[in-house]
Design a protein around this motif. Structure first.
Motif, PDB file in Angstrom:
ATOM      1  N   LYS A  37     -14.614   9.468   3.810  1.00 17.69           N
ATOM      2  CA  LYS A  37     -13.200   9.556   3.445  1.00 17.69           C
ATOM      3  C   LYS A  37     -12.920   8.718   2.205  1.00 17.69           C
ATOM      4  O   LYS A  37     -12.939   7.503   2.260  1.00 17.69           O
ATOM      5  CB  LYS A  37     -12.356   9.059   4.613  1.00 17.69           C
ATOM      6  CG  LYS A  37     -10.886   9.248   4.376  1.00 17.69           C
ATOM      7  CD  LYS A  37     -10.066   8.877   5.590  1.00 17.69           C
ATOM      8  CE  LYS A  37      -8.593   8.933   5.212  1.00 17.69           C
ATOM      9  NZ  LYS A  37      -7.700   8.791   6.320  1.00 17.69           N
ATOM     10  N   VAL A  38     -12.689   9.372   1.074  1.00 19.18           N
ATOM     11  CA  VAL A  38     -12.349   8.606  -0.122  1.00 19.18           C
ATOM     12  C   VAL A  38     -10.958   8.934  -0.640  1.00 19.18           C
ATOM     13  O   VAL A  38     -10.350   8.138  -1.313  1.00 19.18           O
ATOM     14  CB  VAL A  38     -13.357   8.798  -1.274  1.00 19.18           C
ATOM     15  CG1 VAL A  38     -14.685   8.196  -0.935  1.00 19.18           C
ATOM     16  CG2 VAL A  38     -13.477  10.256  -1.651  1.00 19.18           C
ATOM     17  N   ALA A  39     -10.460  10.121  -0.295  1.00 14.43           N
ATOM     18  CA  ALA A  39      -9.097  10.435  -0.710  1.00 14.43           C
ATOM     19  C   ALA A  39      -8.224  10.461   0.541  1.00 14.43           C
ATOM     20  O   ALA A  39      -8.733  10.528   1.649  1.00 14.43           O
ATOM     21  CB  ALA A  39      -9.050  11.783  -1.397  1.00 14.43           C
ATOM     22  N   VAL A 197      -7.699   0.630  -5.826  1.00 12.86           N
ATOM     23  CA  VAL A 197      -6.881   1.840  -5.834  1.00 12.86           C
ATOM     24  C   VAL A 197      -6.915   2.502  -4.458  1.00 12.86           C
ATOM     25  O   VAL A 197      -5.897   2.946  -3.928  1.00 12.86           O
ATOM     26  CB  VAL A 197      -7.371   2.816  -6.928  1.00 12.86           C
ATOM     27  CG1 VAL A 197      -6.652   4.143  -6.822  1.00 12.86           C
ATOM     28  CG2 VAL A 197      -7.151   2.197  -8.300  1.00 12.86           C
ATOM     29  N   LEU A 198      -8.100   2.538  -3.845  1.00 16.89           N
ATOM     30  CA  LEU A 198      -8.222   3.125  -2.511  1.00 16.89           C
ATOM     31  C   LEU A 198      -7.382   2.343  -1.508  1.00 16.89           C
ATOM     32  O   LEU A 198      -6.700   2.903  -0.660  1.00 16.89           O
ATOM     33  CB  LEU A 198      -9.686   3.137  -2.059  1.00 16.89           C
ATOM     34  CG  LEU A 198     -10.622   4.045  -2.851  1.00 16.89           C
ATOM     35  CD1 LEU A 198     -12.048   3.891  -2.359  1.00 16.89           C
ATOM     36  CD2 LEU A 198     -10.201   5.489  -2.734  1.00 16.89           C
ATOM     37  N   VAL A 199      -7.429   1.025  -1.624  1.00 16.24           N
ATOM     38  CA  VAL A 199      -6.656   0.171  -0.725  1.00 16.24           C
ATOM     39  C   VAL A 199      -5.160   0.453  -0.905  1.00 16.24           C
ATOM     40  O   VAL A 199      -4.415   0.607   0.068  1.00 16.24           O
ATOM     41  CB  VAL A 199      -6.986  -1.318  -0.979  1.00 16.24           C
ATOM     42  CG1 VAL A 199      -5.961  -2.232  -0.324  1.00 16.24           C
ATOM     43  CG2 VAL A 199      -8.384  -1.632  -0.463  1.00 16.24           C
ATOM     44  N   ILE A 272      -7.945  -0.323   6.073  1.00 19.59           N
ATOM     45  CA  ILE A 272      -8.659  -1.018   4.999  1.00 19.59           C
ATOM     46  C   ILE A 272      -9.914  -1.677   5.563  1.00 19.59           C
ATOM     47  O   ILE A 272     -10.983  -1.647   4.948  1.00 19.59           O
ATOM     48  CB  ILE A 272      -7.751  -2.084   4.331  1.00 19.59           C
ATOM     49  CG1 ILE A 272      -6.543  -1.414   3.690  1.00 19.59           C
ATOM     50  CG2 ILE A 272      -8.522  -2.877   3.278  1.00 19.59           C
ATOM     51  CD1 ILE A 272      -5.425  -2.382   3.302  1.00 19.59           C
ATOM     52  N   GLU A 273      -9.775  -2.255   6.761  1.00 23.32           N
ATOM     53  CA  GLU A 273     -10.951  -2.888   7.385  1.00 23.32           C
ATOM     54  C   GLU A 273     -12.043  -1.854   7.625  1.00 23.32           C
ATOM     55  O   GLU A 273     -13.225  -2.124   7.406  1.00 23.32           O
ATOM     56  CB  GLU A 273     -10.532  -3.582   8.693  1.00 23.32           C
ATOM     57  CG  GLU A 273      -9.728  -4.854   8.432  1.00 23.32           C
ATOM     58  CD  GLU A 273      -9.295  -5.581   9.697  1.00 23.32           C
ATOM     59  OE1 GLU A 273      -9.245  -4.952  10.780  1.00 23.32           O
ATOM     60  OE2 GLU A 273      -9.005  -6.800   9.593  1.00 23.32           O
ATOM     61  N   ALA A 274     -11.620  -0.649   8.036  1.00 20.52           N
ATOM     62  CA  ALA A 274     -12.610   0.411   8.274  1.00 20.52           C
ATOM     63  C   ALA A 274     -13.259   0.832   6.958  1.00 20.52           C
ATOM     64  O   ALA A 274     -14.463   1.084   6.897  1.00 20.52           O
ATOM     65  CB  ALA A 274     -11.945   1.606   8.949  1.00 20.52           C
ATOM     66  N   LEU A 275     -12.457   0.887   5.893  1.00 20.33           N
ATOM     67  CA  LEU A 275     -12.979   1.306   4.581  1.00 20.33           C
ATOM     68  C   LEU A 275     -13.961   0.284   4.025  1.00 20.33           C
ATOM     69  O   LEU A 275     -15.031   0.623   3.524  1.00 20.33           O
ATOM     70  CB  LEU A 275     -11.821   1.490   3.591  1.00 20.33           C
ATOM     71  CG  LEU A 275     -12.210   1.808   2.145  1.00 20.33           C
ATOM     72  CD1 LEU A 275     -12.589   3.281   1.998  1.00 20.33           C
ATOM     73  CD2 LEU A 275     -11.094   1.474   1.164  1.00 20.33           C
ATOM     74  N   ARG A 279     -13.173  -8.002   7.767  1.00 21.48           N
ATOM     75  CA  ARG A 279     -11.845  -8.342   8.261  1.00 21.48           C
ATOM     76  C   ARG A 279     -10.928  -8.614   7.077  1.00 21.48           C
ATOM     77  O   ARG A 279     -11.370  -9.070   6.029  1.00 21.48           O
ATOM     78  CB  ARG A 279     -11.922  -9.553   9.182  1.00 21.48           C
ATOM     79  CG  ARG A 279     -12.521  -9.197  10.532  1.00 21.48           C
ATOM     80  CD  ARG A 279     -12.433 -10.353  11.494  1.00 21.48           C
ATOM     81  NE  ARG A 279     -11.067 -10.861  11.579  1.00 21.48           N
ATOM     82  CZ  ARG A 279     -10.776 -12.129  11.850  1.00 21.48           C
ATOM     83  NH1 ARG A 279     -11.727 -13.014  12.019  1.00 21.48           N
ATOM     84  NH2 ARG A 279      -9.521 -12.510  11.941  1.00 21.48           N
ATOM     85  N   VAL A 280      -9.658  -8.296   7.270  1.00 19.46           N
ATOM     86  CA  VAL A 280      -8.711  -8.360   6.160  1.00 19.46           C
ATOM     87  C   VAL A 280      -7.437  -9.075   6.576  1.00 19.46           C
ATOM     88  O   VAL A 280      -6.934  -8.879   7.683  1.00 19.46           O
ATOM     89  CB  VAL A 280      -8.375  -6.912   5.692  1.00 19.46           C
ATOM     90  CG1 VAL A 280      -7.087  -6.870   4.894  1.00 19.46           C
ATOM     91  CG2 VAL A 280      -9.522  -6.325   4.876  1.00 19.46           C
ATOM     92  N   TYR A 281      -6.964  -9.955   5.698  1.00 22.29           N
ATOM     93  CA  TYR A 281      -5.599 -10.465   5.838  1.00 22.29           C
ATOM     94  C   TYR A 281      -4.770  -9.777   4.765  1.00 22.29           C
ATOM     95  O   TYR A 281      -5.100  -9.838   3.578  1.00 22.29           O
ATOM     96  CB  TYR A 281      -5.555 -11.987   5.649  1.00 22.29           C
ATOM     97  CG  TYR A 281      -4.151 -12.498   5.442  1.00 22.29           C
ATOM     98  CD1 TYR A 281      -3.285 -12.650   6.534  1.00 22.29           C
ATOM     99  CD2 TYR A 281      -3.671 -12.774   4.167  1.00 22.29           C
ATOM    100  CE1 TYR A 281      -1.980 -13.070   6.349  1.00 22.29           C
ATOM    101  CE2 TYR A 281      -2.364 -13.195   3.974  1.00 22.29           C
ATOM    102  CZ  TYR A 281      -1.525 -13.334   5.066  1.00 22.29           C
ATOM    103  OH  TYR A 281      -0.237 -13.737   4.887  1.00 22.29           O
TER     104      TYR A 281
END
Ligand SMILES: Nc1nc2c(ncn2[C@@H]2O[C@H](COP(=O)(O)OP(=O)(O)OP(=O)(O)O)[C@@H](O)[C@H]2O)c(=O)[nH]1
Length: 306
Positions: A37-39, A197-199, A272-275, A279-281
């Motif tokens: 999954k990129v788009a 950009v994806l984020v 975002i974490e999956a991408l 782990r993300v804050y």
């Protein structure tokens, strides 16, 4: 070791892009071809605003897919910019995939695009009849016939990105039209779209969830910063800004006592974490940028370049 010299001779590499009315399945098809999954896909039109590349790596070829936004009649400045982006993309690629869904009759929008494509004489066009899992056999046959009457195409091919049926044929037909060339990207690379950009796209997608009817195209996202938390290699700090056009829209995104905004943040964070696999804050702010769709300066700031 691979025999690089002999394989290089038959190797093909080049660029393809998919065009079609909004919602015909372009992003889904590209994702299925690339295999990741990129788009961003959604059930509402015009979510793809940027050129996103996915790369299909095969032993004999490398197909770099440039995903274009829906080609549509310009309504705002943003629309005009998108259309000129689409048209310049069309002349730069080696092959164009024109997507038409199997389960809807050919309409004005399709004819409009067919006319535009006819003007791009240099680039071969493969007509791709999408969503074939949603149509009966006879309906698909009729659609193939209708498409053949619409314009001259290099090929016409039915596919279902959902079931995966005929995906390899679509790749083959596109690859056949690429020039002989050594690989243009390193193996294993799936997209060269900057992660930022994806984020941003994932955040925008989460923010639109459930409020698309109220705010169809009025949210833009800028990711200001992405950096690892000091002293931690398992946590990424992301600072992002959402922009809406009016205070009333800001209120919708924030929701009662901020509950909706919190929800948007946590949904986006999970994606975002999956991408990124870490782990993300996520620090997510929202501001009003009045009429950003019509203001060239704001558009540039939000990443829509001339
Ligand atoms: N059943 C089925 N649904 C599909 C298929 N391909 C796409 N869809 C659905 O159709 C809708 C639109 O798909 P997208 O891939 O976002 O369409 P798009 O052409 O990229 O849309 P824009 O970004 O608006 O231009 C989504 O709800 C998809 O799940 C398919 O092969 N079969």
């Amino acid at each position: 070791m691979d025999d690089v010299s002999s394989s290089a001779a038959d190797f093909r590499a080049g660029f393809a892009c998919f065009v079609g009315r909004p919602n015909v399945g372009k992003s889904t098809l590209m994702n299925a071809l690339v295999g990741t999954k990129v788009a961003i896909t959604s059930s509402k039109p015009q979510t793809t605003r940027r050129v996103i590349r996915g790369i299909v790596h095969r032993p004999d070829a490398q197909l770099i897919i440039v995903d274009t936004p829906g080609l549509h009649r310009p309504r705002t400045l943003l629309g005009e910019r998108l259309d000129s982006l689409v048209l310049s993309t069309l002349t730069e690629v080696d092959v164009i995939g024109f997507c038409l869904p199997a389960n809807e009759p050919i309409g004005k929008g399709d004819r409009f695009i067919a006319e535009k494509l006819a003007a791009v004489k240099r680039t071969p066009v493969v007509a791709v009849v999408t969503k074939c899992d949603l149509a009966a056999r006879e309906q698909i046959a009729e659609q193939l016939l209708a498409v053949s009457r619409l314009a001259e195409f290099a090929e016409i091919v039915p596919v279902s990105a959902q079931s995966g049926d005929q995906l390899d044929v679509v790749s083959d037909l596109l690859i056949r039209r690429l020039p002989e060339s050594p690989p243009l990207y390193e193996g294993g690379q799936l997209t060269d779209e900057p992660e930022q950009v994806l984020v941003g796209e994932l955040i925008r997608e989460a923010a639109l969830e459930g409020v698309r009817d109220e705010l169809p195209h009025s949210i833009a996202v800028v990711v200001d910063e992405m950096l690892p938390r000091e002293g931690r290699d398992d946590l990424l700090d992301i600072y992002a800004h959402m922009f809406v056009e009016r205070p009333s829209q800001k209120a919708i995104v924030i929701g009662h006592k901020g509950t909706r905004l919190k929800d948007v943040g946590s949904r986006a964070r999970k994606q975002i974490e999956a991408l990124l696999g870490t782990r993300v804050y996520l620090d997510l702010r929202i501001s009003v940028a009045k009429d950003w769709q019509r203001d060239p300066k704001q558009l540039r700031r939000l990443g829509f370049y001339d």
